[in-house]
Scaffold this motif. Sequence first.
Motif, PDB file in Angstrom:
ATOM      1  N   ASP A 148       0.817  -1.214   0.000  1.00 34.87           N
ATOM      2  CA  ASP A 148       0.000   0.000   0.000  1.00 34.87           C
ATOM      3  C   ASP A 148       0.848   1.260   0.000  1.00 34.87           C
ATOM      4  OD1 ASP A 148      -2.319  -1.382  -0.103  1.00 34.87           O
ATOM      5  OD2 ASP A 148      -2.886  -1.075   2.003  1.00 34.87           O
ATOM      6  N   LYS A 149       1.809   1.322   0.877  1.00 33.73           N
ATOM      7  CA  LYS A 149       2.625   2.536   1.020  1.00 33.73           C
ATOM      8  C   LYS A 149       3.823   2.552   0.084  1.00 33.73           C
ATOM      9  CE  LYS A 149       0.933   5.091   4.435  1.00 33.73           C
ATOM     10  NZ  LYS A 149       0.681   6.542   4.283  1.00 33.73           N
ATOM     11  N   GLY A 150       4.230   1.398  -0.401  1.00 31.38           N
ATOM     12  CA  GLY A 150       5.357   1.340  -1.321  1.00 31.38           C
ATOM     13  C   GLY A 150       6.638   0.865  -0.669  1.00 31.38           C
ATOM     14  N   PHE A 151       7.610   0.647  -1.498  1.00 30.50           N
ATOM     15  CA  PHE A 151       8.867   0.050  -1.033  1.00 30.50           C
ATOM     16  C   PHE A 151       9.939   0.279  -2.093  1.00 30.50           C
ATOM     17  CE2 PHE A 151       6.152  -2.955  -3.193  1.00 30.50           C
ATOM     18  CZ  PHE A 151       6.968  -3.515  -4.145  1.00 30.50           C
ATOM     19  N   ARG A 152      11.150  -0.182  -1.813  1.00 28.16           N
ATOM     20  CA  ARG A 152      12.275  -0.023  -2.747  1.00 28.16           C
ATOM     21  C   ARG A 152      12.943  -1.374  -2.945  1.00 28.16           C
ATOM     22  NH1 ARG A 152      15.856   4.890  -1.300  1.00 28.16           N
ATOM     23  NH2 ARG A 152      14.078   5.932  -2.267  1.00 28.16           N
ATOM     24  N   VAL A 153      13.357  -1.629  -4.185  1.00 34.44           N
ATOM     25  CA  VAL A 153      14.053  -2.868  -4.548  1.00 34.44           C
ATOM     26  C   VAL A 153      15.397  -2.476  -5.163  1.00 34.44           C
ATOM     27  CG1 VAL A 153      13.974  -4.940  -5.986  1.00 34.44           C
ATOM     28  CG2 VAL A 153      11.861  -4.038  -4.976  1.00 34.44           C
ATOM     29  N   ILE A 154      16.467  -3.040  -4.615  1.00 29.97           N
ATOM     30  CA  ILE A 154      17.825  -2.670  -5.059  1.00 29.97           C
ATOM     31  C   ILE A 154      18.656  -3.930  -5.252  1.00 29.97           C
ATOM     32  CG2 ILE A 154      20.008  -1.557  -4.361  1.00 29.97           C
ATOM     33  CD1 ILE A 154      18.341   0.340  -2.613  1.00 29.97           C
ATOM     34  N   THR A 155      19.468  -3.944  -6.294  1.00 29.60           N
ATOM     35  CA  THR A 155      20.555  -4.912  -6.332  1.00 29.60           C
ATOM     36  C   THR A 155      21.839  -4.159  -6.671  1.00 29.60           C
ATOM     37  OG1 THR A 155      21.337  -7.033  -7.181  1.00 29.60           O
ATOM     38  CG2 THR A 155      20.183  -5.620  -8.752  1.00 29.60           C
ATOM     39  N   ASN A 156      22.821  -4.302  -5.820  1.00 34.44           N
ATOM     40  CA  ASN A 156      24.118  -3.676  -6.054  1.00 34.44           C
ATOM     41  C   ASN A 156      24.985  -4.637  -6.862  1.00 34.44           C
ATOM     42  OD1 ASN A 156      23.446  -1.404  -4.496  1.00 34.44           O
ATOM     43  ND2 ASN A 156      23.994  -2.473  -2.614  1.00 34.44           N
ATOM     44  N   CYS A 157      25.756  -4.079  -7.792  1.00 36.43           N
ATOM     45  CA  CYS A 157      26.587  -4.921  -8.659  1.00 36.43           C
ATOM     46  C   CYS A 157      27.983  -4.340  -8.782  1.00 36.43           C
ATOM     47  CB  CYS A 157      25.925  -5.039 -10.037  1.00 36.43           C
ATOM     48  SG  CYS A 157      26.839  -6.110 -11.173  1.00 36.43           S
ATOM     49  N   GLY A 158      28.950  -5.096  -8.321  1.00 38.36           N
ATOM     50  CA  GLY A 158      30.347  -4.753  -8.543  1.00 38.36           C
ATOM     51  C   GLY A 158      30.835  -3.563  -7.734  1.00 38.36           C
ATOM     52  N   GLU A 159      32.013  -3.099  -8.103  1.00 34.08           N
ATOM     53  CA  GLU A 159      32.714  -2.067  -7.323  1.00 34.08           C
ATOM     54  C   GLU A 159      31.943  -0.753  -7.272  1.00 34.08           C
ATOM     55  OE1 GLU A 159      36.627  -1.373  -8.810  1.00 34.08           O
ATOM     56  OE2 GLU A 159      36.997   0.303  -7.452  1.00 34.08           O
ATOM     57  N   HIS A 160      31.553  -0.236  -8.420  1.00 32.49           N
ATOM     58  CA  HIS A 160      30.843   1.050  -8.427  1.00 32.49           C
ATOM     59  C   HIS A 160      29.446   0.923  -7.826  1.00 32.49           C
ATOM     60  CE1 HIS A 160      33.336   3.549 -11.541  1.00 32.49           C
ATOM     61  NE2 HIS A 160      34.054   3.091 -10.520  1.00 32.49           N
TER      62      HIS A 160
END
Length: 114
Positions: free
Chosen positions: A79-91
């Motif tokens: 309902d309120k929302g969310f965040r989805v992240i995948t970090n990749c590598g050095e940067h």
Amino acid sequence: MDDCIFCKIIDGQIPSTKVYEDDRALAFLDINPQAPTHIVVIPKAHMRNILECAAREDDLLGYLMGLVAQLAKDQGLADKGFRVITNCGEHGAQSVEHFHIHLLGGAQLNGKMG
Ligand code: AMP
């Protein structure tokens, strides 16, 4: 993989607070949460990052993203929302080299991505 923290979590050598598990994936609480709800979703097969997951011939990447969406609903984040992240590598500041997707929510997150 022998020296992989997340493989050790899958094997039970390192404890975790599991949120979901099936034959392809595991979801557990992040040990250093960046939001009230911070879940890490990983494939059980070892692969380093999203690039290696996307290069597979199966549907694992889509399966994991579908699982993230389902967990967001299950955790009451839809309902309120969310965040989805995948970090990749050095940067991308990836610190654990076993592909994982972060699901964050439960409060207003800041507007910054980087
Ligand atoms: P990243 O920086 O994207 O590679 O994310 C790795 C995440 O794994 C970080 O948010 C860490 O807090 C989390 N993490 C590392 N070790 C553990 C652990 N033993 N249990 C749960 N989460 C962990």
